[in-house]
Design an enzyme around this catalytic site. Structure first.
Site, mmCIF file in Angstrom:
data_model
loop_
_atom_site.group_PDB
_atom_site.id
_atom_site.type_symbol
_atom_site.label_atom_id
_atom_site.label_comp_id
_atom_site.label_asym_id
_atom_site.label_seq_id
_atom_site.Cartn_x
_atom_site.Cartn_y
_atom_site.Cartn_z
ATOM 1 N N GLU A 26 30.022 12.404 -20.356
ATOM 2 C CA GLU A 26 28.741 12.969 -20.813
ATOM 3 C C GLU A 26 28.548 14.381 -20.276
ATOM 4 O OE1 GLU A 26 25.249 10.889 -19.298
ATOM 5 O OE2 GLU A 26 24.006 11.774 -20.866
ATOM 6 N N HIS A 68 21.058 12.531 -26.657
ATOM 7 C CA HIS A 68 19.599 12.612 -26.736
ATOM 8 C C HIS A 68 19.184 14.004 -26.295
ATOM 9 C CE1 HIS A 68 19.797 12.053 -22.329
ATOM 10 N NE2 HIS A 68 20.682 11.109 -22.594
ATOM 11 N N ASP A 84 22.167 15.414 -16.565
ATOM 12 C CA ASP A 84 22.565 14.060 -16.980
ATOM 13 C C ASP A 84 24.056 14.086 -17.299
ATOM 14 O OD1 ASP A 84 22.753 11.505 -17.958
ATOM 15 O OD2 ASP A 84 21.509 11.838 -19.730
ATOM 16 N N TYR A 136 33.709 0.541 -24.241
ATOM 17 C CA TYR A 136 33.422 -0.485 -23.232
ATOM 18 C C TYR A 136 34.081 -1.802 -23.630
ATOM 19 C CZ TYR A 136 29.878 3.099 -22.626
ATOM 20 O OH TYR A 136 29.247 4.310 -22.484
ATOM 21 N N HIS A 182 26.117 2.357 -28.182
ATOM 22 C CA HIS A 182 24.965 3.261 -28.030
ATOM 23 C C HIS A 182 25.168 4.521 -28.850
ATOM 24 C CE1 HIS A 182 27.153 5.861 -25.142
ATOM 25 N NE2 HIS A 182 27.580 4.739 -24.569
ATOM 26 N N ASP A 236 0.808 -1.222 0.000
ATOM 27 C CA ASP A 236 0.000 0.000 0.000
ATOM 28 C C ASP A 236 0.845 1.277 0.000
ATOM 29 O OD1 ASP A 236 1.010 -0.346 2.461
ATOM 30 O OD2 ASP A 236 -0.884 -0.106 3.557
ATOM 31 N N ARG A 268 32.854 6.367 -20.093
ATOM 32 C CA ARG A 268 31.895 7.247 -20.792
ATOM 33 C C ARG A 268 32.100 8.637 -20.213
ATOM 34 N NH1 ARG A 268 27.666 4.439 -20.203
ATOM 35 N NH2 ARG A 268 26.553 5.319 -18.427
ATOM 36 N N ASP A 307 27.258 7.866 -13.660
ATOM 37 C CA ASP A 307 26.295 8.530 -14.548
ATOM 38 C C ASP A 307 25.125 8.913 -13.655
ATOM 39 O OD1 ASP A 307 24.405 9.289 -16.415
ATOM 40 O OD2 ASP A 307 24.722 7.582 -17.759
ATOM 41 N N GLU A 318 27.629 12.056 -25.244
ATOM 42 C CA GLU A 318 28.076 11.031 -24.302
ATOM 43 C C GLU A 318 28.712 9.811 -24.970
ATOM 44 O OE1 GLU A 318 24.793 8.877 -22.336
ATOM 45 O OE2 GLU A 318 23.433 10.368 -23.187
ATOM 46 N N HIS A 371 15.345 11.582 -21.204
ATOM 47 C CA HIS A 371 15.369 11.363 -22.655
ATOM 48 C C HIS A 371 14.187 12.163 -23.162
ATOM 49 C CE1 HIS A 371 17.487 7.313 -21.713
ATOM 50 N NE2 HIS A 371 18.310 8.320 -21.678
ATOM 51 N N HIS A 396 23.667 0.328 -18.140
ATOM 52 C CA HIS A 396 22.719 0.857 -17.153
ATOM 53 C C HIS A 396 22.816 0.115 -15.824
ATOM 54 C CE1 HIS A 396 20.049 3.052 -20.322
ATOM 55 N NE2 HIS A 396 21.145 3.711 -20.015
HETATM 56 N N1 GLY Z 1 21.638 8.299 -17.850
HETATM 57 C C1 GLY Z 1 20.913 7.953 -18.976
HETATM 58 C C2 GLY Z 1 21.574 8.442 -20.171
HETATM 59 O O1 GLY Z 1 22.685 8.909 -20.111
HETATM 60 O O2 GLY Z 1 21.020 8.442 -21.232
HETATM 61 MN MN MN Z 2 22.325 10.708 -21.275
HETATM 62 MN MN MN Z 3 23.654 9.742 -18.434
#
Ligand code: GLY
Ligand code: MN
Ligand code: MN
Length: 445
Positions: free
Chosen positions: A411, A354, A271, A389, A350, A38, A409, A260, A385, A361, A243
């Site tokens: 970003e 975005h 982000d 890897y 990737h 609940d 990475r 991240d 970004e 996103h 992720h």
């Molecule tokens: N943290 C999600 C991305 O970088 O798209």
């Molecule tokens: Mn991102």
């Molecule tokens: Mn990110």
């Protein structure tokens, strides 16, 4: 409330102008979600409803109907006032205050939707409604349409076409206005300083979740209510899981850690990704790979200018990463042919970024109406970004042996300006020298 009534009114007026004659739009608020039994998750209103009304409560419906005889019609359905529920669960605006504070032309209680919505559809030929977003609502809306069409037999119009409203609202949200940009600068600044602090307290033997806790402490203390997405803190080969959110392992001497994480501030997302050595000193192999990613990121940021296209950013990053992988001895051959063959894919799976805004996103088309990549315009905000890897299990190339287990990475959040770009997250350290000067210099509070 993060927007003035004038701003919200201007947005609704512009949207209703774009919707055009003989149309009506319905937006359903996002439902509350159960976390366990609940208890619910803290409520996060739908970005479109926030953008158009500023209303933060659950159980809302927004209806906009342009060019009614008395002008544009702004209708809300909200929860009724309820003494007992308000004592247990918190304040509610209720119809009267919603009308007064949000400037709605009419406000009904949410339980009146079945009675009142059909009348609002009558007279319109086009219904703006996003099918499939909250699928429980789709049959209700189709029933309403039927009801309205029955009324139409007596000579009035009823909608025959359902149009995705994102084609209009999301295009507005794609171009950020100065007040939105100010909030995004704050989200970015809070996120960047949290990254700097996380770097500063890192030492071998610390737990990934301790860094996560520091990031979230910093976000919350600076007025951020929630993270913009689940924070990723991956030490060693956890960084090669894109992720990774378990955040439960110990950070070891000699390894890198990838963070991240971003704050949501006033409903706008930061982000940021940074990757740095746990002990404060890059090994020569880590340094080589890191510099390739950094060069790719900086080159890609440099094409963020009005007139360039969204895909130019990814293409630039891929070119630089391809050149870098050749220098590292991981790829061999002609750069153009390697790009054509997508030779970086095993190490970079990737895209390079975005749109960023109220949703991490964020909304808005990535393509022009002719199918070509979106032309960048001032007011757009996007992430850049790139990464490399080397997953210890899935990276099969023997030449990658020296790099196995690394995930890097970098970003940043980039605002397109009249003449170029503004890096909203520049304050998070990212050159090798800046990172080495920061790691291990502060204590965990
Ligand atoms: N943290 C999600 C991305 O970088 O798209
Ligand atoms: Mn991102
Ligand atoms: Mn990110």
């Amino acid at each position: 409330m993060m927007f003035s009534q004038e701003t919200l009114q201007r947005r609704r007026d512009l949207l209703m102008k774009k919707m055009g004659e003989a149309s009506v739009g319905i937006w359903i608020g996002s439902p509350e979600l159960i976390r366990s039994r609940d208890s619910t998750f803290r409520y996060r209103p739908s970005s479109d409803i926030l953008y158009l009304t500023g209303l933060e409560e659950p159980e809302v419906i927004l209806v906009l109907k342009p060019n009614e005889p008395e002008g544009h019609l702004f209708t809300l359905f909200v929860r009724p006032r309820n003494e007992e529920r308000e004592i247990w669960e918190g304040r509610r605006l209720g119809p009267e205050q919603a009308k007064e504070q949000l400037g709605a032309d009419q406000v009904f209680t949410i339980d009146e939707w079945e009675d009142k919505l059909p009348d609002l559809l009558v007279g319109a030929e086009r219904l703006y409604y996003q099918m499939g977003l909250y699928p429980d609502w789709d049959p209700n809306i189709l029933n309403l349409l039927k009801k309205a069409q029955r009324q139409a037999k007596s000579g009035k119009k009823a909608p025959r076409t359902i149009v995705e409203p994102g084609t209009l609202v999301h295009e507005m949200r794609l171009i950020k206005t100065p007040d939105e940009i100010e909030l995004m600068r704050q989200a970015a600044a809070i996120s960047a300083e949290a990254h700097r602090r996380a770097m500063a307290v890192t030492r071998p033997g610390m737990e990934e979740y301790q860094l996560e806790a520091l990031l979230q402490y910093h976000f919350r203390v600076h007025g951020s209510v929630e993270v913009a997405y689940s924070s990723i803190v991956g030490g060693g080969d956890n960084a090669a899981i894109l992720h990774y959110v378990e955040n439960q392992y110990t950070l070891r001497d000699g390894e890198l850690v990838l963070i991240d994480a971003g704050a949501e501030f006033s409903y706008y997302a930061g982000d940021i990704t940074r990757t740095f050595p746990v002990n404060g000193k890059f090994t020569s192999q880590q340094r080589d790979v890191y510099q390739v990613v950094l060069d790719a990121e900086e080159a890609a940021i440099n094409v963020c200018k009005p007139g360039h296209r969204f895909n130019d950013i990814h293409d630039t990053a891929v070119r630089k990463l391809t050149e870098g992988l050749i220098e590292l001895g991981l790829l061999k051959g002609d750069v153009e042919e390697l790009i054509e063959a997508e030779a970086t894919k095993p190490y970079y799976m990737h895209k390079t970024g975005h749109w960023l805004g109220m949703d991490v996103h964020d909304v808005g088309d990535y393509y022009e109406s002719d199918g070509s990549s979106r032309i960048l315009k001032p007011g757009m905000v996007l992430t850049v970004e790139p990464g490399l890897y080397f997953h210890p299990e899935f990276c099969k190339d023997p030449a990658a042996e020296p790099f196995l287990g690394m995930g890097i990475r970098i970003e940043d959040d980039i605002l397109i300006t009249e003449n170029g770009y503004e890096n909203l997250t520049h304050a998070a350290p990212k050159t090798i020298a800046d990172i080495e000067a920061v790691v291990g210099t502060e204590e965990l509070p």
